[in-house]
Write a protein that holds these residues in place. Sequence first.
Motif, PDB file in Angstrom:
ATOM      1  N   LYS A  20      15.452 -26.060  25.124  1.00  0.00           N
ATOM      2  CA  LYS A  20      16.052 -26.235  23.970  1.00  0.00           C
ATOM      3  C   LYS A  20      17.236 -25.297  23.874  1.00  0.00           C
ATOM      4  O   LYS A  20      18.187 -25.250  22.834  1.00  0.00           O
ATOM      5  CB  LYS A  20      15.174 -25.880  22.849  1.00  0.00           C
ATOM      6  CG  LYS A  20      14.021 -26.979  22.653  1.00  0.00           C
ATOM      7  CD  LYS A  20      13.401 -26.764  21.514  1.00  0.00           C
ATOM      8  CE  LYS A  20      12.184 -27.748  21.428  1.00  0.00           C
ATOM      9  NZ  LYS A  20      11.469 -27.871  19.976  1.00  0.00           N
ATOM     10  N   THR A  22      20.757 -25.290  24.662  1.00  0.00           N
ATOM     11  CA  THR A  22      21.796 -26.136  25.003  1.00  0.00           C
ATOM     12  C   THR A  22      22.816 -26.112  24.203  1.00  0.00           C
ATOM     13  O   THR A  22      22.818 -25.603  23.094  1.00  0.00           O
ATOM     14  CB  THR A  22      21.295 -27.829  25.155  1.00  0.00           C
ATOM     15  OG1 THR A  22      21.046 -27.919  23.414  1.00  0.00           O
ATOM     16  CG2 THR A  22      20.053 -27.862  25.800  1.00  0.00           C
ATOM     17  N   GLU A  24      24.346 -28.569  22.619  1.00  0.00           N
ATOM     18  CA  GLU A  24      23.871 -29.410  21.321  1.00  0.00           C
ATOM     19  C   GLU A  24      23.211 -28.592  20.508  1.00  0.00           C
ATOM     20  O   GLU A  24      23.801 -28.543  19.308  1.00  0.00           O
ATOM     21  CB  GLU A  24      23.255 -30.728  21.910  1.00  0.00           C
ATOM     22  CG  GLU A  24      22.941 -31.541  20.697  1.00  0.00           C
ATOM     23  CD  GLU A  24      21.963 -32.759  21.336  1.00  0.00           C
ATOM     24  OE1 GLU A  24      21.763 -33.593  20.374  1.00  0.00           O
ATOM     25  OE2 GLU A  24      21.647 -32.875  22.432  1.00  0.00           O
ATOM     26  N   ASN A  25      22.242 -27.901  20.577  1.00  0.00           N
ATOM     27  CA  ASN A  25      21.137 -27.232  19.627  1.00  0.00           C
ATOM     28  C   ASN A  25      22.057 -25.945  19.357  1.00  0.00           C
ATOM     29  O   ASN A  25      21.922 -25.527  18.161  1.00  0.00           O
ATOM     30  CB  ASN A  25      19.953 -26.827  20.420  1.00  0.00           C
ATOM     31  CG  ASN A  25      19.015 -27.821  20.449  1.00  0.00           C
ATOM     32  OD1 ASN A  25      19.331 -28.910  19.795  1.00  0.00           O
ATOM     33  ND2 ASN A  25      18.026 -27.718  21.272  1.00  0.00           N
ATOM     34  N   TYR A  26      23.183 -25.253  20.063  1.00  0.00           N
ATOM     35  CA  TYR A  26      23.766 -24.420  19.445  1.00  0.00           C
ATOM     36  C   TYR A  26      24.770 -24.634  18.587  1.00  0.00           C
ATOM     37  O   TYR A  26      24.941 -23.893  17.515  1.00  0.00           O
ATOM     38  CB  TYR A  26      24.668 -23.704  20.693  1.00  0.00           C
ATOM     39  CG  TYR A  26      25.506 -22.429  20.287  1.00  0.00           C
ATOM     40  CD1 TYR A  26      25.082 -21.298  20.296  1.00  0.00           C
ATOM     41  CD2 TYR A  26      26.881 -22.708  20.193  1.00  0.00           C
ATOM     42  CE1 TYR A  26      25.863 -20.013  19.970  1.00  0.00           C
ATOM     43  CE2 TYR A  26      27.588 -21.847  19.951  1.00  0.00           C
ATOM     44  CZ  TYR A  26      27.262 -20.367  19.687  1.00  0.00           C
ATOM     45  OH  TYR A  26      28.051 -19.388  19.413  1.00  0.00           O
ATOM     46  N   LYS A  28      24.556 -26.637  16.329  1.00  0.00           N
ATOM     47  CA  LYS A  28      23.477 -26.958  15.009  1.00  0.00           C
ATOM     48  C   LYS A  28      23.225 -25.798  14.322  1.00  0.00           C
ATOM     49  O   LYS A  28      22.856 -26.017  13.088  1.00  0.00           O
ATOM     50  CB  LYS A  28      22.369 -27.770  15.445  1.00  0.00           C
ATOM     51  CG  LYS A  28      22.527 -29.070  15.905  1.00  0.00           C
ATOM     52  CD  LYS A  28      21.204 -29.754  16.393  1.00  0.00           C
ATOM     53  CE  LYS A  28      21.622 -31.215  16.915  1.00  0.00           C
ATOM     54  NZ  LYS A  28      20.157 -31.797  17.448  1.00  0.00           N
ATOM     55  N   GLN A  40      12.640 -23.921  14.513  1.00  0.00           N
ATOM     56  CA  GLN A  40      12.134 -25.334  14.518  1.00  0.00           C
ATOM     57  C   GLN A  40      13.228 -25.831  15.772  1.00  0.00           C
ATOM     58  O   GLN A  40      12.850 -26.859  16.439  1.00  0.00           O
ATOM     59  CB  GLN A  40      12.382 -25.981  13.434  1.00  0.00           C
ATOM     60  CG  GLN A  40      11.838 -27.333  13.146  1.00  0.00           C
ATOM     61  CD  GLN A  40      12.025 -28.058  11.654  1.00  0.00           C
ATOM     62  OE1 GLN A  40      12.738 -27.389  11.068  1.00  0.00           O
ATOM     63  NE2 GLN A  40      11.154 -28.913  11.654  1.00  0.00           N
ATOM     64  N   LEU A  41      14.326 -25.462  15.834  1.00  0.00           N
ATOM     65  CA  LEU A  41      15.335 -26.149  16.670  1.00  0.00           C
ATOM     66  C   LEU A  41      15.151 -25.583  17.909  1.00  0.00           C
ATOM     67  O   LEU A  41      15.368 -26.433  18.739  1.00  0.00           O
ATOM     68  CB  LEU A  41      16.755 -25.656  16.006  1.00  0.00           C
ATOM     69  CG  LEU A  41      18.003 -26.195  16.821  1.00  0.00           C
ATOM     70  CD1 LEU A  41      18.030 -27.731  16.746  1.00  0.00           C
ATOM     71  CD2 LEU A  41      19.373 -25.619  16.293  1.00  0.00           C
ATOM     72  N   LEU A  42      15.219 -24.273  18.054  1.00  0.00           N
ATOM     73  CA  LEU A  42      15.150 -23.816  19.587  1.00  0.00           C
ATOM     74  C   LEU A  42      13.709 -23.182  20.097  1.00  0.00           C
ATOM     75  O   LEU A  42      13.572 -23.062  21.358  1.00  0.00           O
ATOM     76  CB  LEU A  42      15.872 -22.365  19.342  1.00  0.00           C
ATOM     77  CG  LEU A  42      17.248 -22.522  19.083  1.00  0.00           C
ATOM     78  CD1 LEU A  42      18.087 -21.299  18.840  1.00  0.00           C
ATOM     79  CD2 LEU A  42      18.095 -23.341  20.022  1.00  0.00           C
ATOM     80  N   TRP A  59      16.867 -16.353  23.075  1.00  0.00           N
ATOM     81  CA  TRP A  59      16.244 -17.692  23.831  1.00  0.00           C
ATOM     82  C   TRP A  59      17.007 -17.759  25.164  1.00  0.00           C
ATOM     83  O   TRP A  59      18.131 -17.791  25.107  1.00  0.00           O
ATOM     84  CB  TRP A  59      16.398 -18.763  22.878  1.00  0.00           C
ATOM     85  CG  TRP A  59      15.429 -18.963  21.451  1.00  0.00           C
ATOM     86  CD1 TRP A  59      14.529 -19.727  21.430  1.00  0.00           C
ATOM     87  CD2 TRP A  59      15.995 -18.353  20.435  1.00  0.00           C
ATOM     88  NE1 TRP A  59      14.011 -19.249  19.913  1.00  0.00           N
ATOM     89  CE2 TRP A  59      15.142 -18.719  19.485  1.00  0.00           C
ATOM     90  CE3 TRP A  59      17.117 -17.624  19.832  1.00  0.00           C
ATOM     91  CZ2 TRP A  59      14.906 -18.256  17.954  1.00  0.00           C
ATOM     92  CZ3 TRP A  59      17.124 -17.041  18.402  1.00  0.00           C
ATOM     93  CH2 TRP A  59      16.012 -17.439  17.750  1.00  0.00           C
TER      94      TRP A  59
END
Length: 84
Positions: A20, A22, A24-26, A28, A40-42, A59
């Motif tokens: 997770k 990535t 893309e997640n960063y 957010k 919840q995201l990472l 992470w």
Amino acid sequence: MSLRTLAVLSFCLLLAACSKVTQENYSKLSAGMPKAQVEQLLGSPTQCSGALGMSSCTWGDAKTFISVQYAADKVVLFSGQGLE
């Protein structure tokens, strides 16, 4: 190569592909986001430390990581390296 070795290698590759950590997640992440929402995201952080209402969680590993600093369980700062 034994079947067991093949199974372990396949599992490791699957875990690496499901990271997770990535870009893309960063993208957010945002200041003020609650710690629970970040997790919840990472997912669960690799490591955390803190004192006096401040904390820092990371992470990933030494090459690819996301680091988030919190004050009172709210995001204050965040950074990343090696994200794709």
